[in-house]
Design a protein around this motif. Sequence first.
Motif, PDB file in Angstrom:
ATOM      1  N   UNK A 135      21.262  72.620  51.333  1.00 35.17           N
ATOM      2  CA  UNK A 135      21.264  73.960  50.741  1.00 35.17           C
ATOM      3  C   UNK A 135      22.050  73.968  49.430  1.00 35.17           C
ATOM      4  N   UNK A 136      23.184  73.303  49.413  1.00 38.79           N
ATOM      5  CA  UNK A 136      23.987  73.238  48.188  1.00 38.79           C
ATOM      6  C   UNK A 136      23.218  72.569  47.056  1.00 38.79           C
ATOM      7  N   UNK A 137      22.400  71.583  47.398  1.00 39.10           N
ATOM      8  CA  UNK A 137      21.652  70.828  46.395  1.00 39.10           C
ATOM      9  C   UNK A 137      20.323  71.480  46.024  1.00 39.10           C
ATOM     10  N   UNK A 138      19.958  72.551  46.721  1.00 38.76           N
ATOM     11  CA  UNK A 138      18.682  73.197  46.456  1.00 38.76           C
ATOM     12  C   UNK A 138      17.490  72.452  47.024  1.00 38.76           C
ATOM     13  N   UNK A 139      17.721  71.665  48.083  1.00 44.35           N
ATOM     14  CA  UNK A 139      16.652  70.898  48.715  1.00 44.35           C
ATOM     15  C   UNK A 139      16.020  71.689  49.847  1.00 44.35           C
ATOM     16  N   UNK A 140      14.795  71.301  50.201  1.00 39.86           N
ATOM     17  CA  UNK A 140      14.096  71.923  51.321  1.00 39.86           C
ATOM     18  C   UNK A 140      13.729  70.829  52.324  1.00 39.86           C
ATOM     19  N   UNK A 141      14.446  70.804  53.442  1.00 39.14           N
ATOM     20  CA  UNK A 141      14.135  69.885  54.529  1.00 39.14           C
ATOM     21  C   UNK A 141      13.030  70.492  55.378  1.00 39.14           C
ATOM     22  N   UNK A 142      12.081  69.668  55.820  1.00 36.45           N
ATOM     23  CA  UNK A 142      10.974  70.212  56.614  1.00 36.45           C
ATOM     24  C   UNK A 142      10.580  69.213  57.694  1.00 36.45           C
ATOM     25  N   UNK A 143      10.746  69.637  58.942  1.00 36.79           N
ATOM     26  CA  UNK A 143      10.514  68.749  60.078  1.00 36.79           C
ATOM     27  C   UNK A 143       9.039  68.711  60.457  1.00 36.79           C
ATOM     28  N   UNK A 144       8.528  67.504  60.603  1.00 37.24           N
ATOM     29  CA  UNK A 144       7.153  67.274  61.050  1.00 37.24           C
ATOM     30  C   UNK A 144       7.101  67.407  62.568  1.00 37.24           C
ATOM     31  N   UNK A 145       6.026  67.974  63.110  1.00 41.77           N
ATOM     32  CA  UNK A 145       5.932  68.097  64.574  1.00 41.77           C
ATOM     33  C   UNK A 145       5.672  66.765  65.263  1.00 41.77           C
ATOM     34  N   UNK A 146       5.846  66.777  66.573  1.00 44.88           N
ATOM     35  CA  UNK A 146       5.560  65.604  67.393  1.00 44.88           C
ATOM     36  C   UNK A 146       4.074  65.254  67.294  1.00 44.88           C
ATOM     37  N   UNK A 147       3.788  63.959  67.288  1.00 45.43           N
ATOM     38  CA  UNK A 147       2.402  63.511  67.160  1.00 45.43           C
ATOM     39  C   UNK A 147       2.144  62.368  68.144  1.00 45.43           C
ATOM     40  N   UNK A 148       1.432  62.653  69.251  1.00 46.59           N
ATOM     41  CA  UNK A 148       0.871  63.940  69.645  1.00 46.59           C
ATOM     42  C   UNK A 148       1.936  64.873  70.228  1.00 46.59           C
ATOM     43  N   UNK A 174      10.182  65.396  74.106  1.00 45.82           N
ATOM     44  CA  UNK A 174       9.615  65.914  72.861  1.00 45.82           C
ATOM     45  C   UNK A 174      10.236  67.285  72.620  1.00 45.82           C
ATOM     46  N   UNK A 175      10.638  67.556  71.374  1.00 42.41           N
ATOM     47  CA  UNK A 175      11.314  68.831  71.105  1.00 42.41           C
ATOM     48  C   UNK A 175      10.729  69.580  69.914  1.00 42.41           C
ATOM     49  N   UNK A 176       9.603  69.079  69.334  1.00 45.05           N
ATOM     50  CA  UNK A 176       8.975  69.773  68.208  1.00 45.05           C
ATOM     51  C   UNK A 176       7.458  69.768  68.382  1.00 45.05           C
ATOM     52  N   UNK A 177       7.004  70.379  69.472  1.00 46.67           N
ATOM     53  CA  UNK A 177       5.582  70.364  69.807  1.00 46.67           C
ATOM     54  C   UNK A 177       4.924  71.733  69.782  1.00 46.67           C
ATOM     55  N   UNK A 178       5.714  72.798  69.804  1.00 41.45           N
ATOM     56  CA  UNK A 178       5.172  74.149  69.919  1.00 41.45           C
ATOM     57  C   UNK A 178       5.885  75.095  68.955  1.00 41.45           C
ATOM     58  N   UNK A 179       5.341  76.282  68.833  1.00 40.27           N
ATOM     59  CA  UNK A 179       5.992  77.295  68.003  1.00 40.27           C
ATOM     60  C   UNK A 179       7.382  77.624  68.537  1.00 40.27           C
ATOM     61  N   UNK A 180       7.524  77.677  69.856  1.00 39.86           N
ATOM     62  CA  UNK A 180       8.839  77.957  70.444  1.00 39.86           C
ATOM     63  C   UNK A 180       9.846  76.875  70.069  1.00 39.86           C
ATOM     64  N   UNK A 181       9.404  75.615  70.029  1.00 39.16           N
ATOM     65  CA  UNK A 181      10.289  74.526  69.612  1.00 39.16           C
ATOM     66  C   UNK A 181      10.767  74.743  68.179  1.00 39.16           C
ATOM     67  N   UNK A 182       9.831  75.075  67.302  1.00 40.96           N
ATOM     68  CA  UNK A 182      10.199  75.315  65.905  1.00 40.96           C
ATOM     69  C   UNK A 182      11.146  76.501  65.781  1.00 40.96           C
ATOM     70  N   UNK A 183      10.832  77.565  66.503  1.00 42.05           N
ATOM     71  CA  UNK A 183      11.667  78.759  66.394  1.00 42.05           C
ATOM     72  C   UNK A 183      13.096  78.458  66.818  1.00 42.05           C
ATOM     73  N   UNK A 184      13.269  77.672  67.863  1.00 38.97           N
ATOM     74  CA  UNK A 184      14.613  77.337  68.329  1.00 38.97           C
ATOM     75  C   UNK A 184      15.390  76.613  67.231  1.00 38.97           C
ATOM     76  N   UNK A 185      14.773  75.605  66.625  1.00 37.02           N
ATOM     77  CA  UNK A 185      15.460  74.793  65.619  1.00 37.02           C
ATOM     78  C   UNK A 185      15.712  75.590  64.342  1.00 37.02           C
ATOM     79  N   UNK A 186      14.737  76.381  63.921  1.00 36.51           N
ATOM     80  CA  UNK A 186      14.909  77.161  62.696  1.00 36.51           C
ATOM     81  C   UNK A 186      15.973  78.241  62.870  1.00 36.51           C
ATOM     82  N   UNK A 187      16.065  78.814  64.064  1.00 35.02           N
ATOM     83  CA  UNK A 187      17.078  79.840  64.326  1.00 35.02           C
ATOM     84  C   UNK A 187      18.460  79.232  64.543  1.00 35.02           C
ATOM     85  N   UNK A 188      18.503  78.024  65.118  1.00 35.01           N
ATOM     86  CA  UNK A 188      19.796  77.406  65.439  1.00 35.01           C
ATOM     87  C   UNK A 188      20.603  77.114  64.181  1.00 35.01           C
TER      88      UNK A 188
END
Length: 402
Positions: free
Chosen positions: A230-243, A252-266
């Motif tokens: 954030x200080x550097x003005x970067x945008x980190x973006x996590x790729x979902x689990x495949x599959x 697996x912790x990045x497979x659904x919308x609920x998974x994303x919501x948890x991480x983005x809110x945390x």
Amino acid sequence: MRHVWRWFGPIDKVTIADARQAGAQGIVSALHHVPHGAVWLPAEIERRQREVASLPDGSASDLNWEIVESLPISEAIKTQVGEWRSHIANYRTSLENLARAGISVICYNFMPVLDWTRTDLAWRLPHGGTTMRFDLIDFAAFDIHILKRQGAIGDYTPEIASEAERRYAQMDDRARKILARNVNSGLPGSTEDTSLDGLAAQLSSYDRIDATILRQHFVDFLEEVVPTAERLGLRLCCHPDDPPFPLLGLPRVMSTEADYRYILDAVDSPANGATLCTGSLGARPDNDLPGMIGRMGPKIHFAHLRNVRKEAAGTPCSFHEDEHLAGDTDMVAVVAALLHEEARRKKEGRQDAVIPMRPDHGQDILDDLTRGAQPGYPAIGRLKGLAELRGVEHAIRKSTTA
């Protein structure tokens, strides 16, 4: 959207000149030769930038390295063992070096051990081309009978386990070796090659790590690196689990919308975002992709557009990479949702209003079949996909301004 193209460096059989002719506006790349956990040094970053900026004859390519995919997270960080704290410090240093080089979008994933999994890298299609495929029966045959993972049979229904036993018995030694090699292919462009013994050893490091623990390790990592980003003005973006479902007994912790919501809110920050991969997320029937874009839109920093066709109901299931406008995902609705999000951002005055998108994967067609490019990354198959996606985008823009 900004149309970008993945390039694996000088080893890539698809050149920067090819990318330019395909219509790419920018390049997605990474330093695949740098060991996971090590610092990406300024000299290495600058060398890759020069490689992207020049055509083979030395003339300017008019393309720049715009997005990192991926800045990998070491297994030590994911499991929080060994040198994991120094690896996090190195990750922050790499972010500093990338920011100084002018690269602001950093894609990564938090998948344990293997970054993607397919059982066939060249599955023959009716039109004569090939594509990548995940066959659940073949995978179970690998897991139970080739890898011989302890307790593997309990992860499958009796019907799948029985069919996997029959499938394995029908394979000759060559077929079994090819299946093992395909499953072990790992991250495209990576120099890390995992043997069966090595894979088994890595799996054992997760014996006491379930999804809850892995998710907490993920949050711990983000709490350490997101403030720097954030200080550097970067945008980190996590790729979902495949599959997007558990494999090999791994969480697996990045497979659904609920998974994303948890991480983005945390770790709520403009620097903590998502890579929307329609192919990965689309392998689950419960992922509503246009709806996810509407609800997660402000945090989508990068889009991978590809399509898969699920071959059975339920999760997990077999699937294969389909044409970009075929498959189970309504790609027109996805593109429309992304354009709507861009318009919303422009009204807000966001500097990152334009979402970078790359045509992800592609079927091997025409001379792709003899070129020998990275699995899933042919020249003509992706060119075809990009052309189709650009056509959809253009048509939607014309219809909304008419």
